[in-house]
Motif scaffolding. Structure first.
Motif, PDB file in Angstrom:
ATOM      1  N   GLY A  36      23.450  43.913  47.204  1.00 25.53           N
ATOM      2  CA  GLY A  36      23.962  45.193  47.695  1.00 25.53           C
ATOM      3  C   GLY A  36      23.008  45.832  48.675  1.00 25.53           C
ATOM      4  O   GLY A  36      21.962  45.279  49.054  1.00 25.53           O
ATOM      5  N   ARG A  37      23.364  47.012  49.070  1.00 18.57           N
ATOM      6  CA  ARG A  37      22.733  47.709  50.163  1.00 18.57           C
ATOM      7  C   ARG A  37      21.264  48.007  49.894  1.00 18.57           C
ATOM      8  O   ARG A  37      20.435  47.894  50.784  1.00 18.57           O
ATOM      9  N   ASN A  38      20.949  48.410  48.678  1.00 20.83           N
ATOM     10  CA  ASN A  38      19.559  48.792  48.375  1.00 20.83           C
ATOM     11  C   ASN A  38      18.921  47.784  47.422  1.00 20.83           C
ATOM     12  O   ASN A  38      18.172  48.149  46.514  1.00 20.83           O
ATOM     13  N   SER A  39      19.247  46.527  47.667  1.00 19.86           N
ATOM     14  CA  SER A  39      18.733  45.484  46.762  1.00 19.86           C
ATOM     15  C   SER A  39      17.275  45.158  47.012  1.00 19.86           C
ATOM     16  O   SER A  39      16.662  44.392  46.247  1.00 19.86           O
ATOM     17  N   ASP A  40      16.716  45.710  48.085  1.00 21.15           N
ATOM     18  CA  ASP A  40      15.325  45.353  48.392  1.00 21.15           C
ATOM     19  C   ASP A  40      14.389  45.728  47.238  1.00 21.15           C
ATOM     20  O   ASP A  40      13.457  45.000  46.903  1.00 21.15           O
ATOM     21  N   LEU A  41      14.662  46.914  46.614  1.00 20.82           N
ATOM     22  CA  LEU A  41      13.788  47.344  45.512  1.00 20.82           C
ATOM     23  C   LEU A  41      13.860  46.362  44.360  1.00 20.82           C
ATOM     24  O   LEU A  41      12.828  45.954  43.788  1.00 20.82           O
ATOM     25  N   GLY A  42      15.087  45.998  44.027  1.00 16.57           N
ATOM     26  CA  GLY A  42      15.269  45.093  42.895  1.00 16.57           C
ATOM     27  C   GLY A  42      14.655  43.735  43.166  1.00 16.57           C
ATOM     28  O   GLY A  42      13.999  43.132  42.294  1.00 16.57           O
ATOM     29  N   ILE A  43      14.842  43.236  44.387  1.00 18.69           N
ATOM     30  CA  ILE A  43      14.315  41.916  44.711  1.00 18.69           C
ATOM     31  C   ILE A  43      12.796  41.938  44.685  1.00 18.69           C
ATOM     32  O   ILE A  43      12.151  41.011  44.167  1.00 18.69           O
ATOM     33  N   GLN A  44      12.217  43.008  45.203  1.00 14.98           N
ATOM     34  CA  GLN A  44      10.761  43.078  45.219  1.00 14.98           C
ATOM     35  C   GLN A  44      10.211  43.183  43.785  1.00 14.98           C
ATOM     36  O   GLN A  44       9.207  42.548  43.441  1.00 14.98           O
ATOM     37  N   GLY A  45      10.879  43.979  42.975  1.00 15.25           N
ATOM     38  CA  GLY A  45      10.453  44.085  41.579  1.00 15.25           C
ATOM     39  C   GLY A  45      10.576  42.748  40.875  1.00 15.25           C
ATOM     40  O   GLY A  45       9.687  42.339  40.117  1.00 15.25           O
ATOM     41  N   ARG A  46      11.679  42.032  41.152  1.00 16.06           N
ATOM     42  CA  ARG A  46      11.866  40.723  40.541  1.00 16.06           C
ATOM     43  C   ARG A  46      10.784  39.765  41.002  1.00 16.06           C
ATOM     44  O   ARG A  46      10.244  38.965  40.220  1.00 16.06           O
ATOM     45  N   ASN A  47      10.491  39.818  42.301  1.00 14.14           N
ATOM     46  CA  ASN A  47       9.452  38.925  42.818  1.00 14.14           C
ATOM     47  C   ASN A  47       8.099  39.207  42.156  1.00 14.14           C
ATOM     48  O   ASN A  47       7.339  38.279  41.822  1.00 14.14           O
ATOM     49  N   GLY A  48       7.806  40.494  41.976  1.00 14.46           N
ATOM     50  CA  GLY A  48       6.545  40.848  41.310  1.00 14.46           C
ATOM     51  C   GLY A  48       6.512  40.334  39.882  1.00 14.46           C
ATOM     52  O   GLY A  48       5.512  39.752  39.427  1.00 14.46           O
ATOM     53  N   ALA A  49       7.627  40.505  39.169  1.00 17.96           N
ATOM     54  CA  ALA A  49       7.701  40.023  37.791  1.00 17.96           C
ATOM     55  C   ALA A  49       7.610  38.502  37.740  1.00 17.96           C
ATOM     56  O   ALA A  49       6.940  37.927  36.865  1.00 17.96           O
ATOM     57  N   THR A  50       8.270  37.831  38.714  1.00 16.68           N
ATOM     58  CA  THR A  50       8.234  36.361  38.764  1.00 16.68           C
ATOM     59  C   THR A  50       6.797  35.885  38.963  1.00 16.68           C
ATOM     60  O   THR A  50       6.330  34.943  38.310  1.00 16.68           O
ATOM     61  N   LEU A  51       6.112  36.542  39.877  1.00 21.89           N
ATOM     62  CA  LEU A  51       4.718  36.151  40.147  1.00 21.89           C
ATOM     63  C   LEU A  51       3.861  36.333  38.894  1.00 21.89           C
ATOM     64  O   LEU A  51       3.001  35.511  38.567  1.00 21.89           O
ATOM     65  N   ALA A  52       4.111  37.441  38.176  1.00 21.61           N
ATOM     66  CA  ALA A  52       3.335  37.702  36.963  1.00 21.61           C
ATOM     67  C   ALA A  52       3.582  36.621  35.907  1.00 21.61           C
ATOM     68  O   ALA A  52       2.649  36.105  35.293  1.00 21.61           O
ATOM     69  N   VAL A  53       4.848  36.238  35.730  1.00 23.23           N
ATOM     70  CA  VAL A  53       5.175  35.218  34.730  1.00 23.23           C
ATOM     71  C   VAL A  53       4.555  33.874  35.121  1.00 23.23           C
ATOM     72  O   VAL A  53       4.009  33.150  34.283  1.00 23.23           O
ATOM     73  N   GLU A  54       4.604  33.561  36.410  1.00 20.58           N
ATOM     74  CA  GLU A  54       4.016  32.285  36.848  1.00 20.58           C
ATOM     75  C   GLU A  54       2.501  32.299  36.630  1.00 20.58           C
ATOM     76  O   GLU A  54       1.905  31.295  36.222  1.00 20.58           O
ATOM     77  N   ASP A  55       1.868  33.447  36.874  1.00 14.60           N
ATOM     78  CA  ASP A  55       0.427  33.558  36.622  1.00 14.60           C
ATOM     79  C   ASP A  55       0.114  33.375  35.139  1.00 14.60           C
ATOM     80  O   ASP A  55      -0.836  32.675  34.766  1.00 14.60           O
ATOM     81  N   ILE A  56       0.918  34.009  34.296  1.00 11.38           N
ATOM     82  CA  ILE A  56       0.682  33.925  32.848  1.00 11.38           C
ATOM     83  C   ILE A  56       0.806  32.469  32.382  1.00 11.38           C
ATOM     84  O   ILE A  56      -0.013  31.964  31.621  1.00 11.38           O
ATOM     85  N   ASN A  57       1.851  31.786  32.853  1.00 11.62           N
ATOM     86  CA  ASN A  57       2.049  30.400  32.421  1.00 11.62           C
ATOM     87  C   ASN A  57       0.955  29.482  32.955  1.00 11.62           C
ATOM     88  O   ASN A  57       0.565  28.513  32.299  1.00 11.62           O
ATOM     89  N   ARG A  58       0.448  29.829  34.107  1.00 15.99           N
ATOM     90  CA  ARG A  58      -0.638  29.009  34.665  1.00 15.99           C
ATOM     91  C   ARG A  58      -1.891  29.101  33.803  1.00 15.99           C
ATOM     92  O   ARG A  58      -2.711  28.187  33.765  1.00 15.99           O
ATOM     93  N   HIS A  59      -2.019  30.241  33.122  1.00 19.82           N
ATOM     94  CA  HIS A  59      -3.189  30.442  32.279  1.00 19.82           C
ATOM     95  C   HIS A  59      -2.884  30.226  30.803  1.00 19.82           C
ATOM     96  O   HIS A  59      -3.542  30.783  29.940  1.00 19.82           O
ATOM     97  N   GLY A  60      -1.857  29.444  30.522  1.00 22.24           N
ATOM     98  CA  GLY A  60      -1.630  29.032  29.134  1.00 22.24           C
ATOM     99  C   GLY A  60      -0.600  29.860  28.393  1.00 22.24           C
ATOM    100  O   GLY A  60      -0.426  29.664  27.190  1.00 22.24           O
ATOM    101  N   GLY A  61       0.066  30.790  29.085  1.00 25.22           N
ATOM    102  CA  GLY A  61       1.111  31.538  28.416  1.00 25.22           C
ATOM    103  C   GLY A  61       0.567  32.668  27.560  1.00 25.22           C
ATOM    104  O   GLY A  61      -0.592  33.076  27.704  1.00 25.22           O
ATOM    105  N   ILE A  62       1.383  33.154  26.651  1.00 25.00           N
ATOM    106  CA  ILE A  62       0.963  34.211  25.739  1.00 25.00           C
ATOM    107  C   ILE A  62       0.811  33.585  24.357  1.00 25.00           C
ATOM    108  O   ILE A  62       1.769  33.025  23.818  1.00 25.00           O
ATOM    109  N   ASN A  63      -0.405  33.656  23.841  1.00 23.01           N
ATOM    110  CA  ASN A  63      -0.705  33.046  22.536  1.00 23.01           C
ATOM    111  C   ASN A  63      -0.300  31.575  22.504  1.00 23.01           C
ATOM    112  O   ASN A  63       0.206  31.059  21.493  1.00 23.01           O
TER     113      ASN A  63
END
Lengths: 852, 367
Positions: free
Chosen positions: B33-60
């Motif tokens: 939609g028209r203002n999807s930039d916010l959502g996409i950027q937030g998703r990208n930030g969350a995606t990057l965070a999850v990939e970082d976490i998994n690179r370091h062995g995940g959570i527990n």
């Protein structure tokens, strides 16, 4: 690490399987490898071809879009086919034909939107110069493909193409949904293969799943899809949602997009999987067949072996009953036969071993001291009967129990410490302790395990109570003797058999000098002590010779006088110490006789003086008696009467006899004892002269042992001899020819007419000790009685002749003869006895005791 | 053993190893939609965070799986997708990205006791409430106060016009009202206030012409980046040079892209320092570029990243997802990309605010 052991059956089966299956496996592996490689190459090439083809179509799509905008430019700007008022309409018409465009706009040189389709009054007049395309197109003068973005108008993923034209820029907004349609249409083989397009940032701009496009999902999480890795064609395998995919990439140069053809690996390489499965089935069948053959074949080998194994186990359990083991092979037969032989041999040896063990056990239990073996924790592993009994247990009760539980706490702690020391050091330990008033010596030896470390302790416990008591007694005795010896008044030096000084007291040390003490000397060697002693002597050479000879000869030496430099005089005694006949060292005693020596010298001087005086006395007495005898002799000259003359003679003889005694005393060494042998000879000679006896007719023999008599005895004995000899000379030999000179005496031939003979015999016989005469005077029997006991000898004096004999009718004990009366009185004075024997003459035997 | 060996060899290609049961985190925002930039950027930030976490062995020791959903900027859709995420057994939901969607989801998450952490919902209507809604940004009232203060004192504005987008009403109405209150408290006056509904037919040209007759000396636009950019274009097309203030919602690259010269000098307030040299921020920027291409790092990316990291920190301390909210509120302080921020006992964050202006087509640090 646990060692793996494989059974023979398993090894053989494995070998069968290996032989049967390995070739199949190897060949199958190689075949699969080759097939996989071929299929892999084919699939990759095919997919890459598809990707390339699609990429080419995308490129064509973009080319068409570019051509469209160029046509617009051509129509409006170059050829001016379209009037200004109709530009918007023209653009709308263009969109209706070229539906890949969502909108088209024409911007002036400043980037202001002048024309747009679809027409949007909000859009017209907007300044788009801030957007990247504007500066790029202005800079390079080339068409520009933007990144994908969400359209202002449509709100959908959009790609913008900006084409420079005279006086401005034509901008077309491409709807990327058309690309998704293309991707979905592209592959229709039904193999789950799909394709997608990603932009230069990795964002999906075309995909069968439109949501991925509309949500602008990014595939940058796949490393091979990072921008730097997508410049060239290639293929990669990646894993997603638990499945592997083969991705074949082909770039789209205009826009730096990448076309990706994706197929699941299992789909792509399905033929390989089929081949693998076929191979697996075939290999499994082969292995099963090989296994079956192995089982059947090996059974004939393993069954007998199993029976042999069971047989071995029975032997281990002590059963030697042979078992019939059937076999199908010669080698197995031989093995079975040898096994039976081995069984018999083991049975026999076990029996011998058992008997030997029983014998050893008897000896073990017969030992009167305890023998126990414990482990590192103190658990008893082995014990003999004595060991168990001492702890109040049986062997069965003790083995397996903890040894420390059987001792009082203090003792347990100490013994535990010692036992642990044995294990820690691997060295034997000996210690003594007490339990219930009894002493025990514990000899503890390490028992080493297979690793060379001490793992157990063998304890030999010996009761040493009696020995300890003996040691204590010996020690007490040694202390007592040490005290006694220390308080002796003479120096004592004891040298042990090893030539070391064993004991020395302070008195001994004092003779060496003022600063010596026993502790300095004890432990020195004999040579060292000799050097010290010699240094302290005034005559070291003599002392050295004395010491050497004494030690060499080993005999008792008493009273060696030694003068020391300190002026003291010692009497040294040496004795060898013998214990049960064996040498056990030697002892020197040093008695300080310095004062005694001084006293002795004084006494000797005094005795010398007295001896001189006594000699003088005896001389004077002798002279006086001689004067008396002379006076009597002179007086007898004036006597005519024979009887009176005889009396005078007899008196003179008696006086001379006594004078002779004193002469002998004077001549004797001690002035107290008379050498009777020479005395009697001289007396006899004088009597022969006095009675003028013819020595050719009468002989006198004197047989007297080397006897010396005390003066108090010598005088009476001398007078007795005088009287008896006088009688014999007067009456025993009456023949006148036997006289010398004018007087005829009775001395003459013997009765038989042979020469007369007088024999004087004196013998001394030791008759032992007799109680002191003082013993009955209030002194106890044991109280110094030895000092007062006297040593006596029995003197037997016999005077015999072979004359006419003593008349039988005369009792010599009771006679008027003055001489015989004198004899009897003197015998009585001597407390002796006298007897007469008439046997071819006369024998007078006088016996009396002499004190020695 | 041999049979097993053979089977493994032969069927090796067919055996797929199953991942360990991952920890699922949901993300919900307007992705289309028209203002999807916010959502996409937030998703990208969350995606990057999850990939970082998994690179370091995940959570527990367990991997993390991010499940994303598009709320399409529609409250009904928002509820639907939230339910879907809850059915997927997510331990937490990162989102929503706009306050209206967050408000719509509130009853559901409170009922189901699912912790929701929004990277960007700043409405003051959700401030100081003990619920399952948490956020890593301050309530907008703080930024509003910062902005009004800057407008009044620094820009010396006295007559403000306010326009806002009703499509995110919960955010924009509240924002406009709070700004008005704060501005008037300082002594200013709001001379014009109007709203619009986003879409292709807003008629920004006419709208712009409506604003100017009120003679405002400043304009506040509370809308998404695209609408803000278009309105700025039309304001400038009228020849007006009045200072324009924008909301945090509009601070995305789309504002610059579509606004062009028209947005030069535009003033924004954010919990985000565009010129920060903090190492985590610089490293995040590099990671984002490597992962998503040569695009700018926006506040939505940063807060989307930070929201996931808050969940990770909490689960590392206490792996029980039922106690996630409690753990987060107990921990209180978290390491952000530009420093430590606090989440108070109501789940509202406290961060430092910054003023940024657009200069040379870039957001520049505090003035």
């Amino acid at each position: 690490m646990k060692k793996l052991t494989f059974g023979l059956r398993n090894i053989l089966i494995f070998s069968f399987i290996l032989l049967g299956g390995l070739p199949i496996l190897v060949m199958g592996f190689i075949a699969i490898k080759f097939i996989s490689a071929d299929i892999d190459m084919e699939v990759r090439a095919k997919n890459l071809l598809i990707a390339r083809s699609f990429s080419s179509e995308v490129q064509t799509f973009l080319d068409e879009a570019l051509s469209t905008l160029r046509l617009i430019e051509d129509a409006i700007i170059k050829k001016q086919y379209i009037r200004r008022d109709d530009v918007n309409n023209y653009l709308n018409d263009t969109l209706m034909v070229h539906f890949e465009f969502d909108s088209v706009a024409i911007l002036d040189e400043k980037g202001i939107v002048r024309f747009a389709a679809p027409y949007d009054r909000d859009f017209i007049g907007m300044n788009l110069s801030g957007q990247t395309f504007f500066s790029r197109v202005r800079q390079y003068g080339q068409p520009y493909w933007s990144s994908t973005f969400i359209s202002l108008q449509t709100g959908k993923p959009t790609l913008m193409l900006a084409v420079p034209m005279k006086g401005g820029i034509i901008v077309g907004y491409l709807n990327l949904a058309t690309l998704s349609l293309a991707t979905g249409r592209r592959i229709q083989t039904g193999r789950m293969i799909h394709s997608l397009i990603i932009d230069r940032e990795g964002t999906i701009i075309a995909h069968p799943d439109q949501n991925k496009v509309s949500e602008r999902q990014n595939m940058g999480y796949l490393e091979f899809l990072r921008q730097e890795n997508r410049r060239h064609e290639g293929d990669f395998i990646y894993r997603e949602d638990g499945r592997e995919y083969l991705a074949s990439l082909s770039p789209v140069p205009y826009t730096q997009w990448t076309v990706i053809v994706v197929v699941p690996v299992d789909e792509a390489f399905a033929p390989v999987a089929r081949v693998r499965k076929l191979f697996a089935i075939g290999a499994s069948l082969a292995i099963l067949l090989a296994t079956a053959i192995a089982f059947i074949t090996l059974r004939k080998v393993t069954n007998p072996l199993s029976q042999l194994v069971r047989g071995a186990r029975r032997i281990a359990q002590g059963s030697y009953v042979p078992e019939n083991i059937p076999s199908s092979y010669k080698e197995m037969d031989e093995l079975i036969y040898d096994f039976h032989l081995m069984t018999l041999a083991i049975q026999s040896r076990e029996k011998e071993l058992k008997e030997s063990k029983e014998t050893l056990q008897v000896f073990f239990d017969a030992v009167h001291e305890s023998m126990v073996i414990i482990n590192a924790e103190g658990i008893v592993l082995l014990s003999n009967a004595t060991g168990a009994v001492r702890l109040g247990k049986t062997v069965q009760e003790l083995v397996g129990a903890c040894l420390y539980d059987h001792f009082p706490p203090d003792l347990s702690v100490n013994r535990k410490e010692q036992y642990e020391k044995v294990i820690a050091t691997g060295e034997p330990v000996f210690f003594e302790d007490t339990r219930a008033g009894r002493y025990f010596g514990q000899y503890c030896y390490p028992v080493f395990g297979g690793d060379g470390k001490a793992a157990e302790v063998a304890i030999f416990g010996q009761e040493i109570t009696e020995r300890k008591k003996a040691e204590d007694a010996i020690h007490a005795m040694a202390q007592r003797y040490h005290t006694i010896l220390s308080h002796q008044h003479y120096g004592i030096l004891v040298v042990a058999e090893d030539n070391k000084i064993e004991y020395v007291n302070q008195i001994f040390c004092d003779q060496l000098g003022p600063s010596w003490t026993p502790s300095e000397l004890i432990g020195l060697t004999a040579e060292e002590i000799i050097r010290i002693v010699l240094h302290a002597c005034t005559d070291p050479a003599a002392m050295s010779a004395f010491i050497r000879e004494s030690v060499a000869e080993g005999r008792l030496v008493l009273g060696k006088e030694v003068v020391m430099r300190n002026g003291r005089i010692y009497l040294v005694d040496f004795t060898q110490i013998l214990i049960d006949g064996k040498r056990s060292g030697r002892m020197w005693l040093y008695r300080d006789i310095t004062e005694r020596k001084l006293a002795e010298d004084q006494i000797r001087a005094s005795l010398k003086e007295k001896e001189i005086l006594l000699k003088e006395v005896h001389h004077r007495v002798k002279n006086n008696l001689a004067i008396i005898a002379s006076i009597l002799a002179l007086q007898s000259r004036h006597v005519q009467d024979e009887t009176s003359l005889e009396i005078f003679r007899e008196c003179e003889n008696r006086v001379r006899t006594m004078a002779m005694i004193h002469t002998k005393l004077y001549q004797s060494k001690d002035l107290a004892h008379v050498d009777f042998t020479s005395y009697i000879q001289e007396l006899a000679n004088d009597l022969f002269v006095s009675y003028r006896v013819n020595s050719d007719a009468v002989a006198i023999k004197v047989d007297i042992e080397d006897i010396s008599l005390d003066i108090n005895v010598a005088i009476p004995v001398g007078l007795i001899l005088n009287e008896l000899l006088s009688n014999t000379l007067k009456y025993a030999f009456p023949v006148e020819e036997n006289r010398t000179g004018d007087e005829k005496t009775g001395a003459g031939e013997g009765e038989t007419g042979s020469k007369g003979e007088i024999v004087v015999i004196m013998r001394e016989e030791r008759i032992g000790e007799l109680p002191s005469p003082l013993a009955g005077e209030g002194r106890g029997e044991g109280e110094d009685s030895m000092l007062h006991a006297l040593r006596y000898t029995l003197i037997t004096l016999s005077i015999s002749d072979n004359g006419i004999g003593f008349p039988d009718d005369i009792d010599f004990r009771n006679t008027k003869s003055l001489g015989l009366q004198l004899v009897m009185a003197l015998v009585e004075q001597l407390e002796g006895t006298i007897e007469i024997k008439r046997n071819g003459g006369t024998i007078f035997i006088v016996k009396f005791k002499e004190e020695r | 053993m041999m049979v097993v060996f053979f089977a493994a060899f032969l069927f090796a290609g067919n055996i797929n190893a199953e991942d360990k049961n991952p920890i699922k985190i949901g993300f919900v925002g307007g992705l289309t939609g028209r203002n999807s930039d916010l959502g996409i950027q937030g998703r990208n930030g969350a995606t990057l965070a999850v990939e970082d976490i998994n690179r370091h062995g995940g959570i527990n020791g367990k991997p993390v799986q991010l499940i994303t959903r598009d709320d399409k900027q529609d409250p009904q859709t928002a509820l639907k997708v939230d339910r879907e995420l809850i059915e997927e057994d997510v331990v937490a939901i990162i989102g929503h990205m706009t306050s209206t969607m967050s408000e719509a989801a509130l009853p559901l998450i409170n009922e189901r006791k699912i912790t929701m952490i929004s990277p960007t919902s700043g409405t003051n209507k959700l401030t100081g409430i003990d619920d399952y809604f948490l956020r890593v940004v301050n309530p907008d009232i703080q930024l509003i106060n910062l902005k009004t203060d800057y407008a009044f004192r620094n820009l010396r504005l006295r007559r403000m016009a306010i326009v806002y987008d009703l499509s995110n009403r919960t955010y924009t109405e509240n924002y406009a009202a709070n700004f008005k209150s704060a501005f008037e408290r300082l002594g200013g006056k709001v001379v014009f206030s109007d709203s619009f509904m986003t879409g292709p037919d807003v008629g920004f040209k006419g709208f712009a012409r409506k604003i100017l007759p009120a003679k405002p000396d400043g304009l506040l636009i509370v809308a998404g980046a695209m609408d803000t950019a278009i309105l700025c274009q039309h304001i400038r097309m009228t020849g007006s040079k009045i200072p324009i203030l924008v909301s945090g919602w509009a601070q995305t690259p789309d504002l610059l892209r579509h606004g062009g010269p028209a947005v030069e000098g535009v003033v924004a307030a954010q919990y985000f320092d565009h010129g920060s040299l903090a190492k985590p921020f610089v490293m995040l920027r590099e990671k984002y570029r490597a992962r998503f291409g040569d695009v700018d790092l926006t506040f939505a990316v940063v807060t989307g990243y930070e929201a996931v990291m808050v969940v990770k920190d909490a689960l590392s301390r206490n792996p029980d997802p039922k106690r996630l909210k409690e753990t987060i509120l107990k921990q209180k302080n978290f390491n952000g990309m530009q420093g430590v921020f606090e989440i108070d006992s109501y789940g509202d964050a406290k961060r430092k605010g910054y003023i940024a202006t657009v200069q040379n087509n870039r957001f520049c640090g505090r003035k």
